[in-house]
Scaffold this motif. Structure first.
Motif, PDB file in Angstrom:
ATOM      1  N   ALA A   1       0.820  -1.210   0.000  1.00  0.00           N
ATOM      2  CA  ALA A   1       0.000   0.000   0.000  1.00  0.00           C
ATOM      3  C   ALA A   1       0.858   1.267   0.000  1.00  0.00           C
ATOM      4  CB  ALA A   1      -0.938   0.005   1.205  1.00  0.00           C
ATOM      5  N   PHE A   2       2.026   1.199   0.632  1.00  0.00           N
ATOM      6  CA  PHE A   2       2.887   2.376   0.746  1.00  0.00           C
ATOM      7  C   PHE A   2       4.102   2.314  -0.173  1.00  0.00           C
ATOM      8  CE2 PHE A   2       0.870   1.999   4.991  1.00  0.00           C
ATOM      9  CZ  PHE A   2       0.091   3.127   4.903  1.00  0.00           C
ATOM     10  N   HIS A   3       4.143   1.335  -1.052  1.00  0.00           N
ATOM     11  CA  HIS A   3       5.295   1.166  -1.941  1.00  0.00           C
ATOM     12  C   HIS A   3       5.473   2.361  -2.872  1.00  0.00           C
ATOM     13  CE1 HIS A   3       8.459  -1.454  -3.288  1.00  0.00           C
ATOM     14  NE2 HIS A   3       8.181  -1.129  -4.543  1.00  0.00           N
ATOM     15  N   GLN A   4       4.423   3.118  -3.082  1.00  0.00           N
ATOM     16  CA  GLN A   4       4.487   4.309  -3.939  1.00  0.00           C
ATOM     17  C   GLN A   4       5.546   5.286  -3.434  1.00  0.00           C
ATOM     18  OE1 GLN A   4       1.000   6.707  -3.670  1.00  0.00           O
ATOM     19  NE2 GLN A   4       1.743   8.251  -5.071  1.00  0.00           N
ATOM     20  N   ILE A   5       5.675   5.414  -2.123  1.00  0.00           N
ATOM     21  CA  ILE A   5       6.668   6.329  -1.544  1.00  0.00           C
ATOM     22  C   ILE A   5       8.071   5.893  -1.940  1.00  0.00           C
ATOM     23  CG2 ILE A   5       7.666   7.189   0.606  1.00  0.00           C
ATOM     24  CD1 ILE A   5       4.936   6.786   1.889  1.00  0.00           C
TER      25      ILE A   5
ATOM     26  N   GLY B   1      12.902   6.649  -4.849  1.00  0.00           N
ATOM     27  CA  GLY B   1      13.889   5.947  -5.674  1.00  0.00           C
ATOM     28  C   GLY B   1      14.096   6.606  -7.025  1.00  0.00           C
ATOM     29  N   ARG B   2      13.000   7.036  -7.661  1.00  0.00           N
ATOM     30  CA  ARG B   2      13.115   7.725  -8.954  1.00  0.00           C
ATOM     31  C   ARG B   2      13.842   9.049  -8.805  1.00  0.00           C
ATOM     32  NH1 ARG B   2       7.368   6.366 -10.242  1.00  0.00           N
ATOM     33  NH2 ARG B   2       7.108   8.112  -8.921  1.00  0.00           N
ATOM     34  N   LYS B   3      13.510   9.790  -7.749  1.00  0.00           N
ATOM     35  CA  LYS B   3      14.146  11.096  -7.551  1.00  0.00           C
ATOM     36  C   LYS B   3      15.640  10.946  -7.272  1.00  0.00           C
ATOM     37  CE  LYS B   3      10.011  13.447  -6.118  1.00  0.00           C
ATOM     38  NZ  LYS B   3       9.249  14.069  -5.052  1.00  0.00           N
ATOM     39  N   VAL B   4      15.985  10.011  -6.398  1.00  0.00           N
ATOM     40  CA  VAL B   4      17.387   9.806  -6.058  1.00  0.00           C
ATOM     41  C   VAL B   4      18.170   9.305  -7.275  1.00  0.00           C
ATOM     42  CG1 VAL B   4      18.936   8.368  -4.663  1.00  0.00           C
ATOM     43  CG2 VAL B   4      17.002   9.489  -3.589  1.00  0.00           C
ATOM     44  N   ALA B   5      17.557   8.421  -8.065  1.00  0.00           N
ATOM     45  CA  ALA B   5      18.239   7.892  -9.252  1.00  0.00           C
ATOM     46  C   ALA B   5      18.478   8.989 -10.290  1.00  0.00           C
ATOM     47  CB  ALA B   5      17.423   6.764  -9.866  1.00  0.00           C
ATOM     48  N   GLY B   6      17.620   9.977 -10.325  1.00  0.00           N
ATOM     49  CA  GLY B   6      17.756  11.056 -11.298  1.00  0.00           C
ATOM     50  C   GLY B   6      18.794  12.098 -10.916  1.00  0.00           C
ATOM     51  N   TRP B   7      19.187  12.136  -9.651  1.00  0.00           N
ATOM     52  CA  TRP B   7      20.163  13.121  -9.219  1.00  0.00           C
ATOM     53  C   TRP B   7      21.566  12.658  -9.571  1.00  0.00           C
ATOM     54  CZ3 TRP B   7      17.803  13.193  -3.685  1.00  0.00           C
ATOM     55  CH2 TRP B   7      16.593  13.870  -3.719  1.00  0.00           C
TER      56      TRP B   7
ATOM     57  N   SER C   1       9.999  -1.804   7.760  1.00  0.00           N
ATOM     58  CA  SER C   1      10.838  -2.231   6.634  1.00  0.00           C
ATOM     59  C   SER C   1      10.882  -1.153   5.553  1.00  0.00           C
ATOM     60  CB  SER C   1      10.312  -3.544   6.050  1.00  0.00           C
ATOM     61  OG  SER C   1       8.987  -3.388   5.579  1.00  0.00           O
ATOM     62  N   LEU C   2       9.772  -0.461   5.341  1.00  0.00           N
ATOM     63  CA  LEU C   2       9.750   0.620   4.351  1.00  0.00           C
ATOM     64  C   LEU C   2      10.632   1.787   4.806  1.00  0.00           C
ATOM     65  CD1 LEU C   2       8.554   1.794   1.722  1.00  0.00           C
ATOM     66  CD2 LEU C   2       6.729   2.743   3.130  1.00  0.00           C
ATOM     67  N   CYS C   3      10.553   2.126   6.091  1.00  0.00           N
ATOM     68  CA  CYS C   3      11.412   3.191   6.628  1.00  0.00           C
ATOM     69  C   CYS C   3      12.884   2.819   6.484  1.00  0.00           C
ATOM     70  CB  CYS C   3      11.069   3.456   8.091  1.00  0.00           C
ATOM     71  SG  CYS C   3       9.464   4.221   8.343  1.00  0.00           S
ATOM     72  N   ASN C   4      13.203   1.541   6.735  1.00  0.00           N
ATOM     73  CA  ASN C   4      14.592   1.089   6.582  1.00  0.00           C
ATOM     74  C   ASN C   4      15.052   1.195   5.132  1.00  0.00           C
ATOM     75  OD1 ASN C   4      14.782   0.505   9.299  1.00  0.00           O
ATOM     76  ND2 ASN C   4      14.245  -1.642   9.037  1.00  0.00           N
ATOM     77  N   GLU C   5      14.181   0.848   4.183  1.00  0.00           N
ATOM     78  CA  GLU C   5      14.540   0.940   2.770  1.00  0.00           C
ATOM     79  C   GLU C   5      14.723   2.389   2.333  1.00  0.00           C
ATOM     80  OE1 GLU C   5      12.356  -1.529  -0.058  1.00  0.00           O
ATOM     81  OE2 GLU C   5      11.728  -2.785   1.624  1.00  0.00           O
ATOM     82  N   LEU C   6      13.858   3.274   2.823  1.00  0.00           N
ATOM     83  CA  LEU C   6      14.004   4.697   2.507  1.00  0.00           C
ATOM     84  C   LEU C   6      15.301   5.255   3.082  1.00  0.00           C
ATOM     85  CD1 LEU C   6      10.334   5.880   3.079  1.00  0.00           C
ATOM     86  CD2 LEU C   6      11.557   5.877   0.908  1.00  0.00           C
ATOM     87  N   ASN C   7      15.600   4.882   4.330  1.00  0.00           N
ATOM     88  CA  ASN C   7      16.860   5.312   4.938  1.00  0.00           C
ATOM     89  C   ASN C   7      18.042   4.779   4.140  1.00  0.00           C
ATOM     90  OD1 ASN C   7      15.949   6.903   7.070  1.00  0.00           O
ATOM     91  ND2 ASN C   7      15.733   5.151   8.437  1.00  0.00           N
TER      92      ASN C   7
ATOM     93  N   GLY D   1      26.804  17.118  16.676  1.00  0.00           N
ATOM     94  CA  GLY D   1      27.821  16.520  15.825  1.00  0.00           C
ATOM     95  C   GLY D   1      27.298  15.715  14.656  1.00  0.00           C
ATOM     96  N   GLY D   2      25.990  15.646  14.473  1.00  0.00           N
ATOM     97  CA  GLY D   2      25.417  14.904  13.359  1.00  0.00           C
ATOM     98  C   GLY D   2      25.135  15.812  12.176  1.00  0.00           C
ATOM     99  N   MET D   3      24.380  15.297  11.226  1.00  0.00           N
ATOM    100  CA  MET D   3      24.019  16.080  10.042  1.00  0.00           C
ATOM    101  C   MET D   3      22.582  16.591  10.100  1.00  0.00           C
ATOM    102  SD  MET D   3      26.530  16.482   7.988  1.00  0.00           S
ATOM    103  CE  MET D   3      25.645  17.098   6.590  1.00  0.00           C
ATOM    104  N   GLY D   4      21.811  16.128  11.065  1.00  0.00           N
ATOM    105  CA  GLY D   4      20.439  16.599  11.193  1.00  0.00           C
ATOM    106  C   GLY D   4      19.448  15.904  10.283  1.00  0.00           C
ATOM    107  N   PHE D   5      19.828  14.738   9.709  1.00  0.00           N
ATOM    108  CA  PHE D   5      18.866  13.982   8.918  1.00  0.00           C
ATOM    109  C   PHE D   5      17.823  13.383   9.850  1.00  0.00           C
ATOM    110  CE2 PHE D   5      22.679  13.263   6.051  1.00  0.00           C
ATOM    111  CZ  PHE D   5      22.290  14.213   5.132  1.00  0.00           C
ATOM    112  N   LYS D   6      16.652  13.093   9.303  1.00  0.00           N
ATOM    113  CA  LYS D   6      15.573  12.537  10.110  1.00  0.00           C
ATOM    114  C   LYS D   6      15.657  11.014  10.145  1.00  0.00           C
ATOM    115  CE  LYS D   6      12.165  16.099   9.197  1.00  0.00           C
ATOM    116  NZ  LYS D   6      12.750  16.961   8.190  1.00  0.00           N
ATOM    117  N   ASP D   7      15.473  10.449  11.334  1.00  0.00           N
ATOM    118  CA  ASP D   7      15.260   9.016  11.460  1.00  0.00           C
ATOM    119  C   ASP D   7      13.785   8.817  11.149  1.00  0.00           C
ATOM    120  OD1 ASP D   7      15.110   6.335  12.119  1.00  0.00           O
ATOM    121  OD2 ASP D   7      15.102   6.711  14.282  1.00  0.00           O
ATOM    122  N   LEU D   8      13.462   8.180  10.035  1.00  0.00           N
ATOM    123  CA  LEU D   8      12.084   8.148   9.548  1.00  0.00           C
ATOM    124  C   LEU D   8      11.126   7.434  10.495  1.00  0.00           C
ATOM    125  CD1 LEU D   8      12.601   7.686   5.720  1.00  0.00           C
ATOM    126  CD2 LEU D   8      12.127   9.763   7.005  1.00  0.00           C
ATOM    127  N   LYS D   9      11.579   6.401  11.199  1.00  0.00           N
ATOM    128  CA  LYS D   9      10.691   5.707  12.144  1.00  0.00           C
ATOM    129  C   LYS D   9      10.287   6.646  13.281  1.00  0.00           C
ATOM    130  CE  LYS D   9      13.003   1.350  11.590  1.00  0.00           C
ATOM    131  NZ  LYS D   9      13.734   0.293  12.263  1.00  0.00           N
TER     132      LYS D   9
END
Length: 186
Positions: free
Chosen positions: A27-31, A36-42, A76-82, A114-122
């Motif tokens: 159901a959430f695979h669209q995200i 994935g498309r955006k990252v692959a295009g960069w 698992s989706l959050c882990n894949e996005l991370n 000392g980090g980069m400030g990225f979000k932990d998606l979970k």
């Protein structure tokens, strides 16, 4: 007989799946596809580290924010996005493996620590759901509060609500966030 079309798959409403059954990842695979498309295009090799940081924060992490406000995304989706964001950050392409000099968890800490400030998606997903729970508990005149109260907690308040019988996925997601909300209350 009447010329009506048979719908095999429910469409999306405001970008959200109207029904979330047992196949939550599907159901959430669209995200995952969008990011994935955006990252692959960069062109990661052509960007500075500052440019990569901005793209990750402004595009990749913000893409799923709307759905995270309403639903708890599968871990698992959050882990894949991370993983997608981590690979883009370190410059990995397809099957190529590059050395990550710092653990992603450290990269997700605030810059002041000392980090980069990225979000932990979970954690961010739970925080957004807790925010929705706070709104439901505080704004008792809202339509969302009245609907959820009538169905799931007619004799108590939001913080004392239970999962109940045959709950919607939205309610299941909000119930998960009640624990986060209780820990943050003062």
């Amino acid at each position: 007989m009447f010329g009506a079309q048979i719908i095999h798959q429910h469409e999306r409403y405001l970008g959200l799946p109207p029904l979330v059954g047992k196949g939550k990842k599907k159901a959430f695979h669209q995200i995952l596809d969008q990011v994935g498309r955006k990252v692959a295009g960069w062109k990661g090799k052509l960007l500075t580290t500052g440019g990569r940081e901005i793209l990750i924060k402004a595009i990749a992490q913000a893409t799923s924010m709307y759905m995270m406000n309403c639903f708890k995304l599968p871990d698992s989706l959050c882990n894949e996005l991370n993983s997608l964001m981590r690979k883009f950050w370190w410059g990995q392409r397809e099957k190529e493996r590059k050395l990550a000099w710092i653990a992603w968890e450290k990269m997700c800490t605030p810059k002041a620590e000392g980090g980069m400030g990225f979000k932990d998606l979970k954690a961010f997903n739970l925080a957004l759901l807790a925010k929705q729970g706070w709104r439901i508990s505080q704004d008792t005149d809202s339509l969302a509060h009245r609907v959820f109260k009538a169905k799931y907690f007619p004799d108590s308040n939001f913080l004392e609500a239970q999962l109940g019988k045959n709950p919607s996925y939205t309610w299941r997601s909000l119930v998960v966030a009640i624990g986060v909300l209780k820990r943050g209350l003062r």
